[in-house]
Design a protein around this motif. Structure first.
Motif, mmCIF file in Angstrom:
data_model
loop_
_atom_site.group_PDB
_atom_site.id
_atom_site.type_symbol
_atom_site.label_atom_id
_atom_site.label_comp_id
_atom_site.label_asym_id
_atom_site.label_seq_id
_atom_site.Cartn_x
_atom_site.Cartn_y
_atom_site.Cartn_z
ATOM 1 N N ASP A 48 14.789 -70.512 -47.143
ATOM 2 C CA ASP A 48 14.647 -69.504 -48.199
ATOM 3 C C ASP A 48 13.202 -69.435 -48.677
ATOM 4 O OD1 ASP A 48 17.687 -69.125 -48.802
ATOM 5 O OD2 ASP A 48 17.342 -71.291 -48.790
ATOM 6 N N THR A 49 12.564 -70.619 -48.705
ATOM 7 C CA THR A 49 11.181 -70.702 -49.177
ATOM 8 C C THR A 49 10.348 -71.447 -48.139
ATOM 9 O OG1 THR A 49 11.973 -70.816 -51.469
ATOM 10 C CG2 THR A 49 9.701 -71.522 -51.064
ATOM 11 N N VAL A 50 9.184 -70.885 -47.799
ATOM 12 C CA VAL A 50 8.259 -71.557 -46.885
ATOM 13 C C VAL A 50 6.913 -71.676 -47.594
ATOM 14 C CG1 VAL A 50 7.060 -71.486 -44.664
ATOM 15 C CG2 VAL A 50 9.434 -70.661 -44.838
ATOM 16 N N VAL A 51 6.378 -72.904 -47.576
ATOM 17 C CA VAL A 51 5.074 -73.173 -48.179
ATOM 18 C C VAL A 51 4.138 -73.621 -47.067
ATOM 19 C CG1 VAL A 51 3.789 -74.636 -49.800
ATOM 20 C CG2 VAL A 51 6.117 -73.860 -50.388
ATOM 21 N N ASP A 52 2.959 -73.022 -46.988
ATOM 22 C CA ASP A 52 1.937 -73.473 -46.049
ATOM 23 C C ASP A 52 0.957 -74.353 -46.820
ATOM 24 O OD1 ASP A 52 -0.133 -73.886 -44.294
ATOM 25 O OD2 ASP A 52 -0.208 -71.807 -43.580
ATOM 26 N N ALA A 53 0.905 -75.641 -46.463
ATOM 27 C CA ALA A 53 0.044 -76.588 -47.198
ATOM 28 C C ALA A 53 -1.415 -76.475 -46.787
ATOM 29 C CB ALA A 53 0.545 -78.013 -47.005
ATOM 30 N N ARG A 54 -1.709 -75.653 -45.765
ATOM 31 C CA ARG A 54 -3.089 -75.379 -45.344
ATOM 32 C C ARG A 54 -3.894 -76.653 -45.062
ATOM 33 N NH1 ARG A 54 -2.383 -70.337 -44.760
ATOM 34 N NH2 ARG A 54 -2.311 -68.844 -46.480
ATOM 35 N N GLY A 55 -3.233 -77.608 -44.438
ATOM 36 C CA GLY A 55 -3.951 -78.812 -44.002
ATOM 37 C C GLY A 55 -4.201 -79.842 -45.098
ATOM 38 N N THR A 56 -3.586 -79.665 -46.253
ATOM 39 C CA THR A 56 -3.870 -80.575 -47.369
ATOM 40 C C THR A 56 -2.824 -81.695 -47.463
ATOM 41 O OG1 THR A 56 -2.679 -79.206 -48.992
ATOM 42 C CG2 THR A 56 -4.998 -78.678 -48.590
ATOM 43 N N THR A 57 -2.830 -82.408 -48.583
ATOM 44 C CA THR A 57 -2.077 -83.655 -48.734
ATOM 45 C C THR A 57 -0.844 -83.435 -49.603
ATOM 46 O OG1 THR A 57 -4.120 -84.897 -48.521
ATOM 47 C CG2 THR A 57 -2.269 -86.038 -49.579
ATOM 48 N N VAL A 58 0.268 -84.060 -49.214
ATOM 49 C CA VAL A 58 1.470 -84.043 -50.058
ATOM 50 C C VAL A 58 1.756 -85.464 -50.541
ATOM 51 C CG1 VAL A 58 3.934 -83.536 -50.194
ATOM 52 C CG2 VAL A 58 2.430 -82.040 -48.868
ATOM 53 N N LEU A 59 1.895 -85.585 -51.851
ATOM 54 C CA LEU A 59 2.270 -86.849 -52.494
ATOM 55 C C LEU A 59 3.664 -86.686 -53.089
ATOM 56 C CD1 LEU A 59 -0.787 -87.296 -54.943
ATOM 57 C CD2 LEU A 59 -0.747 -87.871 -52.519
ATOM 58 N N PRO A 60 4.389 -87.801 -53.290
ATOM 59 C CA PRO A 60 5.583 -87.700 -54.131
ATOM 60 C C PRO A 60 5.134 -87.301 -55.546
ATOM 61 C CG PRO A 60 5.425 -89.874 -53.091
ATOM 62 C CD PRO A 60 4.106 -89.188 -52.886
ATOM 63 N N GLY A 61 5.966 -86.554 -56.276
ATOM 64 C CA GLY A 61 5.661 -86.307 -57.680
ATOM 65 C C GLY A 61 5.407 -87.631 -58.374
ATOM 66 N N LEU A 62 4.361 -87.686 -59.208
ATOM 67 C CA LEU A 62 3.985 -88.948 -59.843
ATOM 68 C C LEU A 62 4.955 -89.298 -60.976
ATOM 69 C CD1 LEU A 62 0.133 -88.233 -60.079
ATOM 70 C CD2 LEU A 62 1.348 -89.503 -58.287
ATOM 71 N N LEU A 63 5.072 -90.603 -61.247
ATOM 72 C CA LEU A 63 5.870 -91.072 -62.385
ATOM 73 C C LEU A 63 4.935 -91.678 -63.427
ATOM 74 C CD1 LEU A 63 7.833 -91.367 -59.757
ATOM 75 C CD2 LEU A 63 9.287 -92.611 -61.348
ATOM 76 N N ASP A 64 5.207 -91.396 -64.676
ATOM 77 C CA ASP A 64 4.503 -92.025 -65.797
ATOM 78 C C ASP A 64 5.510 -92.952 -66.463
ATOM 79 O OD1 ASP A 64 3.404 -92.747 -68.212
ATOM 80 O OD2 ASP A 64 2.834 -90.723 -68.822
ATOM 81 N N SER A 65 5.258 -94.261 -66.379
ATOM 82 C CA SER A 65 6.233 -95.234 -66.890
ATOM 83 C C SER A 65 6.092 -95.470 -68.385
ATOM 84 C CB SER A 65 6.072 -96.570 -66.152
ATOM 85 O OG SER A 65 4.778 -97.108 -66.414
ATOM 86 N N HIS A 66 5.167 -94.779 -69.034
ATOM 87 C CA HIS A 66 4.932 -95.113 -70.460
ATOM 88 C C HIS A 66 4.487 -93.879 -71.237
ATOM 89 C CE1 HIS A 66 3.921 -98.668 -73.235
ATOM 90 N NE2 HIS A 66 3.792 -97.585 -73.977
ATOM 91 N N VAL A 67 5.481 -93.117 -71.702
ATOM 92 C CA VAL A 67 5.175 -91.943 -72.524
ATOM 93 C C VAL A 67 5.918 -92.121 -73.845
ATOM 94 C CG1 VAL A 67 7.057 -90.595 -71.476
ATOM 95 C CG2 VAL A 67 5.167 -89.400 -72.545
ATOM 96 N N HIS A 68 5.383 -91.539 -74.895
ATOM 97 C CA HIS A 68 6.035 -91.632 -76.212
ATOM 98 C C HIS A 68 6.429 -90.245 -76.711
ATOM 99 C CE1 HIS A 68 5.662 -95.913 -76.822
ATOM 100 N NE2 HIS A 68 4.376 -95.897 -76.564
ATOM 101 N N PRO A 69 7.549 -89.704 -76.202
ATOM 102 C CA PRO A 69 8.002 -88.388 -76.647
ATOM 103 C C PRO A 69 8.738 -88.508 -77.984
ATOM 104 C CG PRO A 69 9.554 -89.266 -75.066
ATOM 105 C CD PRO A 69 8.469 -90.309 -75.233
ATOM 106 N N VAL A 70 9.070 -87.386 -78.556
ATOM 107 C CA VAL A 70 9.905 -87.378 -79.761
ATOM 108 C C VAL A 70 11.146 -86.562 -79.429
ATOM 109 C CG1 VAL A 70 10.005 -86.740 -82.198
ATOM 110 C CG2 VAL A 70 7.950 -87.771 -81.274
ATOM 111 N N VAL A 71 11.094 -85.263 -79.675
ATOM 112 C CA VAL A 71 12.144 -84.339 -79.241
ATOM 113 C C VAL A 71 11.426 -83.051 -78.883
ATOM 114 C CG1 VAL A 71 14.045 -82.893 -80.035
ATOM 115 C CG2 VAL A 71 14.103 -85.325 -80.495
ATOM 116 N N GLY A 72 11.854 -82.394 -77.811
ATOM 117 C CA GLY A 72 11.177 -81.176 -77.402
ATOM 118 C C GLY A 72 9.805 -81.476 -76.826
ATOM 119 N N ASP A 73 8.974 -80.448 -76.710
ATOM 120 C CA ASP A 73 7.638 -80.630 -76.137
ATOM 121 C C ASP A 73 6.584 -80.544 -77.234
ATOM 122 O OD1 ASP A 73 5.676 -81.153 -74.361
ATOM 123 O OD2 ASP A 73 6.037 -79.428 -73.052
#
Ligand SMILES: [Zn+2]
Length: 394
Positions: A48-73
């Motif tokens: 359904d969707t095709v993405v051309d990375a044009r020779g670049t790098t793919v990483l897994p989405g990064l994780l941030d193990s230490h955020v201090h949210p409240v509610v909402g953004d």
């Protein structure tokens, strides 16, 4: 729903044991990674969707193990709107709360702290800022909690315990039984270490951590004031705990932790956090900046540093993200050296101390972000060649 990313120059797996993968194509089906390899060898038909990375790098989405949210953004700490979506623009697709400590009037009684944790856990399960996955509901331990309270929290969907030491439980003796109860009910526990982050709280040293026995040594390089090198060495050598290096900490002891962990063959225990919002600010590129620090000044192979911010964290927190492998949720960052860098690929850029430019972020196999509005522009940008084009930031 099928998405194919083709034309990839380099695939970073997020798995320390094999941090680089062969192939130029990733196939995602119904939000998960289905196949990784050479385009001729995978089933790329009928996407359904095709993405051309044009020779670049793919990483897994990064994780941030230490955020201090409240509610909402919104964060009252620095009076900022959309700080989570802004961190997503820095390649972070999963954010893990270390405690909703900035909630104005944060309740410190047992009923109130449970209510806040359940609210945060459930609210962020339904609310995905920009598509990012926020794991919140990390109660701060206070005196008076009993095992039944942990059982109730677990039944209500709370899977985390926030930084021990930010509440009235701040000694190893007080924390230890509560950590045992939390573990018994399936929660992952972190602890504040080093000097206090704000006036009124107390420092936490290695002996306290040893007695409390959490899963994660929170900001082992300080949040913001670090433990001593001797205490850091003790926790690396004498425990199997995860070692969290944060952006808003001490850069010298972050590199010391990296070196001591390598000597102890414990790079699989290193995870990366931002520790924002905090007094340091809201830092959308905090995880990328930490990767660049470790890969350049710290001389850690950049693909290994990426694994610390992806596969390692996912393993510690039992999340089905963080590695590029069949069955994992398809959260992916397409990036390249930034325009004008001495480097010609994303990993070379990290090694040179530059931050990669992000040209696309996919979450659950869906392109959600085009060119990042926060990173420098990628020299070469991925493009959607079939299907819906995400909005760009530039
Ligand atoms: Zn802290």
């Amino acid at each position: 729903m099928k998405t194919v990313i083709r034309g990839i120059g380099q695939i970073v797996s997020g798995d320390l044991r094999a941090p680089l993968l062969d192939g130029d194509t990733i196939v995602c089906v119904d939000g998960r990674i289905a196949q990784v390899g050479a385009e001729a060898l995978v089933d790329a038909a009928g996407a359904d969707t095709v993405v051309d990375a044009r020779g670049t790098t793919v990483l897994p989405g990064l994780l941030d193990s230490h955020v201090h949210p409240v509610v909402g953004d919104f964060t009252p700490r620095q009076r900022s709107l959309d700080f989570l979506e802004s961190e997503l623009q820095g390649g972070v697709t999963t954010m893990i709360s270390a405690g909703e400590v900035h909630t104005p009037g944060r309740p410190r009684d047992v009923v109130g702290l449970k209510a806040l944790a359940i609210l945060a856990a459930r609210a962020y399960r339904s609310f995905r800022p920009g598509g990012a996955k926020v794991h919140a509901g990390a109660p701060v331990l206070e005196q008076g909690l009993e095992e039944a309270d942990f059982a109730e929290l677990a039944r209500a969907g709370v899977r985390l315990v926030g930084e021990i030491g930010l509440g009235s439980v701040r000694t190893g003796k007080d924390a230890a039984p509560m950590v045992r109860w939390a573990r018994r009910h399936g929660m992952t526990v972190t602890i504040h270490t080093g000097g206090p982050s704000i006036a009124g709280s107390s420092p936490i040293d290695a002996d306290t951590v040893l007695e409390a026995d959490p899963h994660v040594v929170g900001h082992i390089n300080g949040g913001t004031t670090s433990m001593s090198p001797g205490q850091i060495a003790t926790l690396i050598e004498r425990t199997g705990m995860a070692l969290e290096i944060v952006h808003c900490g001490n850069p010298r002891t972050s590199l010391l932790t990296l070196r001591l962990a390598r000597e102890a063959r414990a790079w699989d225990r290193v995870i990366l956090g931002n520790d924002a919002p905090s007094g340091t600010g809201v830092v959308p590129l905090g995880i990328l900046r930490t990767l660049a620090l470790l890969a350049s000044v710290g001389e850690c192979p950049p693909e290994v540093a990426v694994a610390m911010a992806t596969g390692n964290t996912a393993r510690i927190y039992h999340l089905p993200v963080g590695t590029i492998a069949p069955g994992r949720e398809a959260d992916l960052v397409i990036c390249d050296a930034p325009t004008g860098s001495v480097a010609s690929t994303a990993l070379e850029a990290l090694r040179a101390g530059d931050l990669p430019g992000i040209s696309m972020i996919l979450i659950d196999g869906v392109p959600r972000i085009g060119r990042s509005r926060n990173t420098a522009p990628a020299a070469r940008a991925a493009e959607v060649t079939r299907g819906l084009v995400p909005a760009g930031g530039h």
